[in-house]
Design a protein around this motif. Structure first.
Motif, PDB file in Angstrom:
ATOM      1  N   VAL A 187       0.971  -1.071  -0.065  1.00 32.65           N
ATOM      2  CA  VAL A 187       0.152  -0.100   0.054  1.00 32.65           C
ATOM      3  C   VAL A 187       0.936   1.208   0.076  1.00 32.65           C
ATOM      4  CG1 VAL A 187      -1.504   1.228   1.390  1.00 32.65           C
ATOM      5  CG2 VAL A 187      -2.007  -0.993   0.974  1.00 32.65           C
ATOM      6  N   CYS A 188       1.883   1.180   0.869  1.00 30.60           N
ATOM      7  CA  CYS A 188       2.792   2.636   0.876  1.00 30.60           C
ATOM      8  C   CYS A 188       3.288   2.686  -0.335  1.00 30.60           C
ATOM      9  CB  CYS A 188       3.839   2.226   2.156  1.00 30.60           C
ATOM     10  SG  CYS A 188       4.841   3.620   2.386  1.00 30.60           S
ATOM     11  N   GLU A 189       4.142   1.624  -0.923  1.00 30.83           N
ATOM     12  CA  GLU A 189       4.675   1.662  -2.210  1.00 30.83           C
ATOM     13  C   GLU A 189       3.826   2.279  -3.324  1.00 30.83           C
ATOM     14  OE1 GLU A 189       8.064  -1.780  -1.288  1.00 30.83           O
ATOM     15  OE2 GLU A 189       6.236  -2.150  -2.473  1.00 30.83           O
ATOM     16  N   ASN A 190       2.682   1.754  -3.265  1.00 30.33           N
ATOM     17  CA  ASN A 190       1.581   2.119  -4.091  1.00 30.33           C
ATOM     18  C   ASN A 190       1.454   3.789  -4.270  1.00 30.33           C
ATOM     19  OD1 ASN A 190       0.046   0.542  -6.357  1.00 30.33           O
ATOM     20  ND2 ASN A 190       0.228  -1.052  -4.426  1.00 30.33           N
ATOM     21  N   ILE A 191       1.224   4.145  -2.810  1.00 33.20           N
ATOM     22  CA  ILE A 191       0.783   5.417  -2.593  1.00 33.20           C
ATOM     23  C   ILE A 191       2.161   6.470  -2.923  1.00 33.20           C
ATOM     24  CG2 ILE A 191       0.112   7.384  -1.053  1.00 33.20           C
ATOM     25  CD1 ILE A 191      -1.331   4.846   0.216  1.00 33.20           C
ATOM     26  N   GLU A 192       3.408   6.033  -2.610  1.00 29.79           N
ATOM     27  CA  GLU A 192       4.388   6.874  -2.864  1.00 29.79           C
ATOM     28  C   GLU A 192       5.152   6.781  -4.117  1.00 29.79           C
ATOM     29  OE1 GLU A 192       7.381   6.503  -0.055  1.00 29.79           O
ATOM     30  OE2 GLU A 192       7.830   4.388  -0.725  1.00 29.79           O
ATOM     31  N   PHE A 193       4.770   5.837  -5.225  1.00 30.91           N
ATOM     32  CA  PHE A 193       5.231   5.626  -6.166  1.00 30.91           C
ATOM     33  C   PHE A 193       5.178   7.096  -7.073  1.00 30.91           C
ATOM     34  CE2 PHE A 193       4.884   4.360 -10.941  1.00 30.91           C
ATOM     35  CZ  PHE A 193       6.067   3.514 -10.775  1.00 30.91           C
ATOM     36  N   GLY A 194       4.374   7.548  -7.302  1.00 35.78           N
ATOM     37  CA  GLY A 194       4.310   9.042  -8.170  1.00 35.78           C
ATOM     38  C   GLY A 194       5.305  10.084  -7.312  1.00 35.78           C
ATOM     39  N   LEU A 195       5.346  10.071  -6.236  1.00 36.51           N
ATOM     40  CA  LEU A 195       6.500  10.934  -5.473  1.00 36.51           C
ATOM     41  C   LEU A 195       7.705  10.633  -5.773  1.00 36.51           C
ATOM     42  CD1 LEU A 195       4.577  11.201  -1.767  1.00 36.51           C
ATOM     43  CD2 LEU A 195       4.461  12.720  -3.874  1.00 36.51           C
ATOM     44  N   LYS A 196       8.011   9.271  -5.788  1.00 35.62           N
ATOM     45  CA  LYS A 196       9.547   8.806  -5.898  1.00 35.62           C
ATOM     46  C   LYS A 196       9.904   9.167  -7.314  1.00 35.62           C
ATOM     47  CE  LYS A 196      10.859   4.696  -3.349  1.00 35.62           C
ATOM     48  NZ  LYS A 196      10.699   3.233  -3.431  1.00 35.62           N
ATOM     49  N   ASN A 197       8.956   8.842  -8.518  1.00 35.44           N
ATOM     50  CA  ASN A 197       9.153   9.422  -9.693  1.00 35.44           C
ATOM     51  C   ASN A 197       9.518  10.838  -9.775  1.00 35.44           C
ATOM     52  OD1 ASN A 197       8.832   6.902 -11.082  1.00 35.44           O
ATOM     53  ND2 ASN A 197       6.909   7.164 -11.594  1.00 35.44           N
ATOM     54  N   ARG A 198       8.691  11.660  -8.945  1.00 35.45           N
ATOM     55  CA  ARG A 198       8.923  13.086  -8.993  1.00 35.45           C
ATOM     56  C   ARG A 198      10.226  13.709  -8.092  1.00 35.45           C
ATOM     57  NH1 ARG A 198       3.114  14.504  -7.834  1.00 35.45           N
ATOM     58  NH2 ARG A 198       4.220  16.176  -6.657  1.00 35.45           N
ATOM     59  N   LYS A 199      11.100  12.541  -7.590  1.00 36.46           N
ATOM     60  CA  LYS A 199      12.262  12.824  -6.887  1.00 36.46           C
ATOM     61  C   LYS A 199      12.010  13.677  -5.613  1.00 36.46           C
ATOM     62  CE  LYS A 199      15.354  11.487 -10.414  1.00 36.46           C
ATOM     63  NZ  LYS A 199      14.385  10.654 -11.074  1.00 36.46           N
ATOM     64  N   PRO A 204      11.962  14.064  -1.840  1.00 33.26           N
ATOM     65  CA  PRO A 204      13.020  13.255  -0.859  1.00 33.26           C
ATOM     66  C   PRO A 204      12.458  12.278   0.168  1.00 33.26           C
ATOM     67  CG  PRO A 204      13.205  15.818  -0.900  1.00 33.26           C
ATOM     68  CD  PRO A 204      12.137  15.443  -1.582  1.00 33.26           C
ATOM     69  N   LYS A 205      12.917  11.526   0.624  1.00 33.25           N
ATOM     70  CA  LYS A 205      12.246  10.493   1.425  1.00 33.25           C
ATOM     71  C   LYS A 205      11.536  10.980   2.640  1.00 33.25           C
ATOM     72  CE  LYS A 205      13.092   6.003   3.651  1.00 33.25           C
ATOM     73  NZ  LYS A 205      11.640   5.733   3.916  1.00 33.25           N
ATOM     74  N   GLN A 206      12.226  11.996   3.314  1.00 33.70           N
ATOM     75  CA  GLN A 206      11.435  12.359   4.591  1.00 33.70           C
ATOM     76  C   GLN A 206      10.186  13.187   4.376  1.00 33.70           C
ATOM     77  OE1 GLN A 206      14.383  14.880   6.398  1.00 33.70           O
ATOM     78  NE2 GLN A 206      13.597  14.309   8.431  1.00 33.70           N
ATOM     79  N   GLU A 207      10.274  13.653   3.273  1.00 27.34           N
ATOM     80  CA  GLU A 207       9.146  14.549   2.590  1.00 27.34           C
ATOM     81  C   GLU A 207       8.016  13.483   2.324  1.00 27.34           C
ATOM     82  OE1 GLU A 207       7.876  17.778  -0.564  1.00 27.34           O
ATOM     83  OE2 GLU A 207       9.920  17.766   0.199  1.00 27.34           O
ATOM     84  N   ARG A 208       8.251  12.512   1.488  1.00 29.58           N
ATOM     85  CA  ARG A 208       7.513  11.421   1.204  1.00 29.58           C
ATOM     86  C   ARG A 208       6.742  10.722   2.243  1.00 29.58           C
ATOM     87  NH1 ARG A 208      11.589   8.935  -2.257  1.00 29.58           N
ATOM     88  NH2 ARG A 208      11.504   7.007  -0.977  1.00 29.58           N
ATOM     89  N   ASP A 209       7.537  10.285   3.379  1.00 27.72           N
ATOM     90  CA  ASP A 209       7.023   9.645   4.291  1.00 27.72           C
ATOM     91  C   ASP A 209       6.021  10.320   5.000  1.00 27.72           C
ATOM     92  OD1 ASP A 209       8.859   7.554   3.944  1.00 27.72           O
ATOM     93  OD2 ASP A 209      10.244   7.784   5.411  1.00 27.72           O
TER      94      ASP A 209
END
Ligand SMILES: Nc1ncnc2c1ncn2[C@@H]1O[C@H](COP(=O)(O)OP(=O)(O)OP(=O)(O)O)[C@@H](O)[C@H]1O
Length: 359
Positions: A92-104, A106-111
């Motif tokens: 679930v977490c990976e699905n939700i943050e997928f687009g954020l990762k693509n847009r680079k 940062p991890k802290q902000e993503r979390d």
């Protein structure tokens, strides 16, 4: 947040024009629902706003930008579909943050973003689960969360609840309404289900055959339809409509030519409620649907099958009955189905009769 304006939009597939001359303003922060029968062009309209389909003519504005030719990813619009399109191998977490990762991002902000959004849609306990371990409603929430982390100006939802069972659908409707209130973002929602449209939208766009029939708040559509299509599409049971030729003794003051007379089932008076003024009809009761406090009757009259809704105690099927609709509850339409509003109550205040002499 953003207002959306469609100016003179048309869409052709090869030689077939499915939308022409469509003008629509979707207010900033509104929950606007496009509703209409299958094939009327709702999804095509939505997909043009999102940039997934190219318009054949006209302009689309989101906020203060004309987005004709702008790629979907750059329109600041997030879409949620009927099939959730989640990645099955991701949590679930990976699905939700997928687009954020693509847009680079940062991890802290993503979390922090994922945590915030999952709290809102009650997914926090499921972050490490895979989609197949979730219920339909939870999967739909993941799809919503994935759209929400983008913090878009506009949410576009295409029949997002149609894969859910009736109970879950009701629950998710309420959740979406609350979510819209909380986010304050513009929601554009497509459904073919008028009940869903009426219960969710603050503004409803009724479409038929690629043409907007009426844009109004739910109860305005129900109480004050612009035409026969809206009158019969909105509301269950549908508005009763009879050809004016089947009515005798109706004298209406109007300059327009009346083609049809309509009335809502709940305005039909029966039994002890009968009056000596109004439109009268007689017929056989074919079916009775009991909704607890209310009963809905299907009555076979000389002018066709009509619906009546009443809180009175039950009448038996096959019984012959007489009903009256007060004059001030009648709707008039011209032969093309356009509503005639400028009418006066009949001069002769008496009974008009539908379908010829009563038995
Ligand atoms: N890719 C396509 N090629 C050709 N015709 C299409 C295409 N997509 C849609 N259409 C046609 O355009 C019309 C509108 O389709 P659209 O999907 O917008 O309707 P809809 O109102 O969303 O219907 P539904 O509720 O069934 O999804 C239909 O007549 C459909 O057959």
């Amino acid at each position: 947040m953003a207002k959306i304006v469609l100016k003179d939009i048309s869409k052709k597939y090869k030689d077939e024009t499915v939308i022409s001359g469509l003008n629509l303003t979707i207010q900033d922060g509104s929950f606007t629902v496009l509703v209409g029968p299958s094939g009327c062009g709702k999804s095509t309209t939505l997909r043009m706003i999102a940039g997934l389909e190219k318009e054949s003519g006209g302009e689309i504005w989101i906020g203060d930008q004309c987005v004709n030719g702008t790629q979907p990813g750059l329109r600041d619009v997030a879409m949620v579909f009927q099939n959730y399109a989640l990645y099955p191998t991701m949590t679930v977490c990976e699905n939700i943050e997928f687009g954020l990762k693509n847009r680079k991002v940062p991890k802290q902000e993503r979390d922090a973003l994922v945590r915030e959004i999952c709290e809102i849609v009650a997914l926090t306990p499921y972050l490490d689960k895979k989609p197949q371990q979730l219920s339909g409603g939870q999967r739909q929430r993941v799809a919503l969360a994935r759209a929400m982390v983008k913090k878009p100006q506009v949410f576009i939802l295409d029949e997002p609840l149609s894969n859910l069972d009736a109970k879950l659908r009701n629950q998710m409707r309420t959740e979406l309404i609350q979510l819209h209130r909380r986010l304050g973002t513009t929601f554009v929602y497509v459904t073919h289900d008028q009940v869903e449209a009426m219960s969710m939208g603050d503004e409803i766009v009724v479409m038929n055959k690629g043409v907007i029939q009426q844009i109004d708040a739910p109860m305005k559509l129900y109480n004050d339809p612009d035409n026969l299509f809206t009158a019969q599409f909105i509301g269950t049971p549908s508005m009763n409509v009879v050809d004016v030729q089947a009515v005798q003794g109706l004298h209406v003051d109007t300059s327009a030519k009346i083609g049809y007379v309509g009335f809502r089932a709940e305005h039909v008076l029966m039994g002890a409620e009968l009056r000596s003024e109004g439109l009268e009809l007689g017929g056989e009761i074919m079916t009775r649907e009991s909704l607890g406090a209310e009963n809905i009757y299907q009555i076979r009259s000389n002018a066709g099958v009509l619906f009546a809704k009443t809180f009175l105690s039950s009448l038996e099927t096959a019984e012959h009955t007489k009903v009256v609709v007060p004059y001030n509850r009648l709707y008039y339409f011209d032969p093309d189905g356009n509503r005639i509003r400028e009418t006066m109550i009949p001069r002769q205040r008496n009974l008009a009769v539908i379908g010829g002499a009563l038995k």
